[in-house]
Design an enzyme around this catalytic site. Structure first.
Site: not given
Ligand code: NAD
Length: 495
Positions: A189, A265, A300, A399
Site C-alpha cells: 500500500k 519502523e 525519520c 517528533e
Molecule cells: P503515517 O503513519 O501517517 O502513514 C504511514 C502509512 O500508514 C501510510 O501509507 C498511511 O496511509 C498508512 N495508514 C494510516 N492510517 C492507517 C491505519 N489505520 N492502518 C494502517 N495503515 C494506516 O506516517 P506518514 O505521515 O506517512 O510518515 C511520517 C512518519 O513516518 C514519521 O513519524 C516518520 O518518522 C516515520 N518514518 C519512519 C521511518 C523509519 O525508517 N523508522 C522512515 C520514514 C518515516
C-alpha cells in the site's frame, strides 16, 4: 544529477488517474471516493488516486496467495529471481528522471535529493537484494551422532507492506527487495499522498519479468486499505514504516486478527551531540544544519535535537542559525534550491503550531520559522532554530517531522548521555568529538538504532536501519532485513 532542461521537460507531463495494480491489471477507479492528489509545489490538483476497501484487500491477498502457492515466483530457481530483480533495478535506473520528477510533484522533496534517495537508492537496494536470492542457505544443527537436524529457511508466504510519503521508492525498495528475493508474494500500500512514483516502480517490476500476481499494489487511505491490511487473515507478515500512532494500531489489529508478525519502523527525536572537542567545527555546523533541515525535516532519522556543550553553545548555535538562514528554500524542481516544499498544508500547520508552542514553553527562537512563498499556492517554511529547550518541553519529546530544531545545552558527557536518552524514541543520533574513548562510550550508552560519529545521516544499504524503544522493532536494509521475510523450519531426522 539531473539538468534543468530534463526536469522542465517532465515537470508538466500529464498524470493520468492512478490506482491499484492487482494480478498485473491496472484499476484507477477502485471503490468509494477517489483521493484528490494535491501537489505541494503549488497546491495544484495533480490527479486522482483510487481508494479501496476490505473486499479489495482480500482480493489482492487471495491473488498473492495463489501466486505463492503455485510457485511461479516462490519456486522459481533463485538465479531466475535474481535476474528479474536485476532487470527491475536496470529499469528503475533507466527511468530515474521520470520517477524522480513524478515523485517530487507528489511529495515536494528537492529534486537533487529525490534523484539520489528515491530511484537512485531504490535501484541500489534492488540490486543488493537481487544478489541475496541465491545466497540464502539453510543450516545443519550440531546434533549427536545418528541424527540429522536440518534448518530450512522458507519464504513466509504473503507479505503486506505499508509505506510513508517521505521516501516512497527508497522505503518501498527496502521492503520489496528482501521480501521478493526470499520468494514471497507481496501486497503493498503506497502512501495516499505520494503514491504515483511507487505505483510506476511496481509497473516496471512487471516489465522486468516479475510474474503477475506476485506483487500487488492496493492504493487508498490508511483508514480503509491500511486498516484492512492490518486486520487481514491472509497476510502472514506486515511491514510498516510510518508514525507511532498508526504503528500501535497495526499491532493491535494484528493481535485481534491472525497474529501476523508485524515489523514497525517508526518516528524519532534523534539527538545530534556536539562536544567542544569536535574535530572540525565547520563540519559540525554544516552537519547539524543538514541533519535537521534537509527535506524540510521530513526524515525519520533527522537530528531534530541538537545538544551542545555549554562552553561552545552560544557561538555554535549562532553559526547553525546563520547556516540555516542561508539555505535556499523554494520550488523543488529548480536546480540550485537546497530545500523544497513541506509535504502538505496539514504538515505545514503542524510545524507552525509546534514552533508557536515551543515559544510559549520558554524556548528562544534564534531564527526562521515563517511560512514562505504563500503566493505560489505551495507549502514552504523557513528552517527554525529554537534554543533553551528543556526535557519537559513538547519540542524536546515529540517528533514534529518538520524544519524545527530543538537546541539544549549540556555541561559534561554524563549530562549529554542522559539528555540524549530522555525521550521515548530511539531511532538515530550523532556524536561529534575527537576523543575516541568518548565516542565509544557514547555509542555504548545511547539507546538508538543508528549512531553517526563526526558526520550525520550517510548510511547505505549495507548496514541495518531500525529503531529501539518506541521507534520500532525489526530492521530494514542489510542482510539482517532478510530475517523478517523467512520462516525457519526444523527437520529432525533419525538416521
Ligand atoms: P503515517 O503513519 O501517517 O502513514 C504511514 C502509512 O500508514 C501510510 O501509507 C498511511 O496511509 C498508512 N495508514 C494510516 N492510517 C492507517 C491505519 N489505520 N492502518 C494502517 N495503515 C494506516 O506516517 P506518514 O505521515 O506517512 O510518515 C511520517 C512518519 O513516518 C514519521 O513519524 C516518520 O518518522 C516515520 N518514518 C519512519 C521511518 C523509519 O525508517 N523508522 C522512515 C520514514 C518515516
Amino acid at each position: 544529477m539531473l539538468d534543468q532542461a530534463t526536469i522542465d521537460s517532465l515537470r508538466h507531463a500529464d498524470v493520468a488517474p492512478a490506482g491499484h495494480l492487482i494480478d498485473g491489471k491496472r484499476d484507477a477507479v477502485g471503490v468509494g471516493d477517489p483521493i484528490e492528489v494535491i501537489s505541494p509545489i503549488d497546491g495544484s490538483h495533480l490527479t486522482s488516486l483510487a481508494d479501496g476497501d476490505a473486499a479489495l484487500v482480500d482480493h489482492a491477498v487471495t491473488v498473492a496467495r495463489a501466486a505463492f502457492d503455485d510457485g511461479r515466483w516462490s519456486k522459481m530457481p533463485p538465479a531466475g529471481r535474481k535476474a528479474v530483480l536485476h532487470r527491475w533495478a536496470d529499469l528503475v535506473q533507466a527511468n530515474a528522471a521520470e520517477l524522480a520528477v513524478l515523485g517530487v510533484r507528489d511529495n515536494g522533496t528537492e529534486i537533487g535529493m529525490a534523484f539520489r534517495a528515491e530511484p537512485g537508492s531504490a535501484a541500489a537496494t534492488l540490486r543488493y537484494y537481487a544478489e541475496v536470492c541465491d545466497k540464502i542457505y539453510g543450516e545443519i544443527a550440531p546434533t549427536p551422532d545418528g541424527i540429522l537436524g536440518m534448518i530450512h529457511k522458507e519464504p513466509v508466504g504473503v507479505v503486506g507492506a505499508i509505506i510513508p510519503w517521505n521516501f516512497p521508492l527508497m522505503i518501498g525498495a527496502w521492503k520489496l527487495g528482501p521480501a521478493l528475493a526470499c520468494g514471497n508474494s507481496v501486497v503493498i500500500k503506497p502512501p495516499e499522498s505520494a503514491a504515483l512514483s511507487l505505483i510506476r516502480m511496481c509497473e516496471l517490476a512487471h516489465e522486468a519479468g516479475l510474474p503477475p500476481g506476485v506483487l500487488n499494489v492496493v492504493t487508498g487511505r490508511g483508514e480503509t486499505v491500511g486498516e484492512a491490511m492490518s486486520l487481514s487473515m491472509g497476510i502472514d507478515v506486515l511491514v510498516f514504516t510510518g508514525s507511532g500512532a498508526v504503528g500501535r494500531r497495526i499491532m493491535a489489529n494484528a493481535a485481534a486478527s491472525n497474529l501476523k508478525r508485524t515489523y514497525l519502523e517508526l518516528g524519532g527525536k534523534s539527538a545530534n551531540i556536539v562536544f567542544a572537542d569536535s574535530p572540525d567545527m565547520d563540519a559540525a555546523v554544516a552537519g547539524a544544519v543538514s541533519a535537521i533541515f534537509r527535506n524540510s525535516g521530513q526524515v525519520c532519522v533527522a537530528g531534530s535535537r541538537l545538544l551542545v556543550e555549554a562552553s561552545i553553545h552560544d557561538e555554535f548555535v549562532a553559526a547553525v542559525a546563520a547556516g540555516a538562514a542561508k539555505l535556499k528554500i523554494g520550488d523543488p524542481l529548480t536546480v540550485g534550491n537546497d530545500v523544497g516544499a513541506v509535504h502538505s498544508q496539514g504538515q505545514l500547520d503542524k510545524n507552525l503550531a509546534a514552533l508557536a508552542r515551543a515559544g510559549e514553553e520558554g524556548g528562544r527562537i534564534e531564527g526562521g520559522g515563517a511560512r514562505l512563498h504563500a503566493d505560489s499556492g505551495g507549502f514552504y517554511m523557513e528552517p527554525a532554530v529554537v534554543s533553551g529547550v528543556a526535557p519537559t518541553h513538547d519540542l524536546f519529546r515529540n517528533e514534529v517531522f518538520g524544519p524545527v530544531l530543538a537546541v539544549t545545552s549540556f555541561a559534561d558527557e554524563a549530562e549529554a548521555l542522559r539528555l540524549s536518552n530522555a525521550t521515548d524514541y530511539g531511532l538515530a543520533g550523532g556524536v561529534w568529538t575527537s576523543d575516541l574513548g568518548r565516542a565509544h562510550r557514547m555509542i555504548g550508552g545511547m539507546k538508538t538504532g543508528v549512531i553517526n560519529v563526526n558526520g550525520y545521516g550517510a548510511v547505505d544499504v549495507t548496514a541495518p536501519l531500525g529503531g529501539v524503544k518506541q521507534s520500532g522493532n525489526g530492521h530494514d536494509k542489510s542482510l539482517h532485513a532478510v530475517d523478517k521475510y523467512i520462516d525457519l523450519k526444523t527437520a529432525w531426522i533419525q538416521l
